[in-house]
Scaffold this active site. Structure first.
Site, mmCIF file in Angstrom:
data_model
loop_
_atom_site.group_PDB
_atom_site.id
_atom_site.type_symbol
_atom_site.label_atom_id
_atom_site.label_comp_id
_atom_site.label_asym_id
_atom_site.label_seq_id
_atom_site.Cartn_x
_atom_site.Cartn_y
_atom_site.Cartn_z
ATOM 1 N N SER A 102 -31.571 -22.788 7.100
ATOM 2 C CA SER A 102 -30.332 -22.510 7.887
ATOM 3 C C SER A 102 -29.660 -21.466 8.078
ATOM 4 O O SER A 102 -28.948 -20.921 7.389
ATOM 5 C CB SER A 102 -29.470 -24.004 7.962
ATOM 6 N N HIS A 107 -25.408 -11.228 17.403
ATOM 7 C CA HIS A 107 -26.049 -10.123 17.990
ATOM 8 C C HIS A 107 -25.459 -9.143 19.439
ATOM 9 O O HIS A 107 -25.211 -10.291 20.161
ATOM 10 C CB HIS A 107 -27.159 -9.276 18.376
ATOM 11 N N CYS A 130 -31.290 -27.310 9.752
ATOM 12 C CA CYS A 130 -32.486 -28.643 8.456
ATOM 13 C C CYS A 130 -31.696 -29.556 9.227
ATOM 14 O O CYS A 130 -30.598 -29.816 8.085
ATOM 15 C CB CYS A 130 -33.077 -27.997 8.087
#
Length: 252
Positions: A102, A107, A130
């Protein structure tokens, strides 16, 4: 989760949320455009983005294993968290826990148009979990953390887990739309559309701000300093830019 599923072993479904926001601004001169990019770069530097991701991780009930962050020259920043669903429990010289595949990443992409004086700032956030936890509960927080004029969201559940009888489960929670996880008061400010592929557990939602108050889109300029005809031209350029970003294609 309500009425937890009884599983055979660990829940290894992977749930991925890609969240993209665009902030649009009018910066008249090349100097103002550079100042806008510098302002955005400072406002959303790696330290500020790290704080946002810590909150996201806390909201989904995960634990941070590792943090990597970077500011770029001339602009932009990136932050990546490696996260786990469960705490790591020391046991002698070993660590007993399942470490999820995970992560949370962000960005930034500031830029400006050379002809129309329209500057844009894009933030991409990806949350992959997950297990039982899902990143959808963080959407209101993420929308409120940025000046979100256009928002695109993709959510996908991958893989499968098994119930105790061995039957495969490709989804462990009911869902019809990403919009179900966004506050109604937030949705009132946007036009939103869905493009979903239910049989593949793929969900896509796009949102476009409804009201444009020109003063909120001017960088270091007062709206009353601008002649009415110029104001109209700026509004048209802002609207065109937003429509094209929202549509994902060149129109005008």
């Amino acid at each position: 989760m309500e009425d937890k599923l009884k599983l055979y072993g660990f829940n290894n479904l992977t749930k991925s949320l890609s969240f993209n926001i665009y902030d649009v601004c009018y910066a008249k001169s090349p100097r103002e455009q550079k100042d806008y990019v510098a302002y955005i770069d400072e406002q959303y530097n790696s330290d500020r983005l790290t704080d946002v991701l810590y909150k996201v991780t806390e909201m989904i009930g995960a634990n941070v294993l590792n943090v990597s962050k970077q500011d770029y020259e001339p602009q932009g920043a990136s932050v990546t968290f490696l996260i786990a669903e469960e705490s790591m429990i020391p046991c002698g010289d070993t660590v007993v826990a399942h470490l999820d595949k995970s992560h949370v990443t962000v960005h930034t992409y500031p830029e400006y148009h050379p002809d129309t004086s329209i500057a844009t700032f894009r933030v991409d956030i990806d949350v992959a979990t997950c297990g039982e936890i899902t990143p959808l509960s963080t959407l209101d927080f993420l929308i409120g953390s940025f000046d979100s004029d256009i928002i695109t969201m993709d959510y996908r559940v991958r893989g499968f887990t098994r119930d105790i009888s061995g039957r495969k489960l490709f989804m462990d929670h009911k869902m019809t739309s990403i919009q179900d996880y966004i506050d109604e008061k937030t949705l009132e400010h946007y036009d939103a559309i869905d493009i979903n592929v239910y049989q593949s557990n793929i969900y896509h939602t796009k949102m476009l701000i409804k009201e444009i108050d020109l003063q909120n889109y001017l960088f270091n300029t007062d709206v009353y300093e601008i002649p009415p005809k110029t104001r109209l031209n700026i509004m048209n350029n802002l609207h065109s830019e937003m429509i094209e970003i929202f549509s994902g294609k060149n129109i005008y």
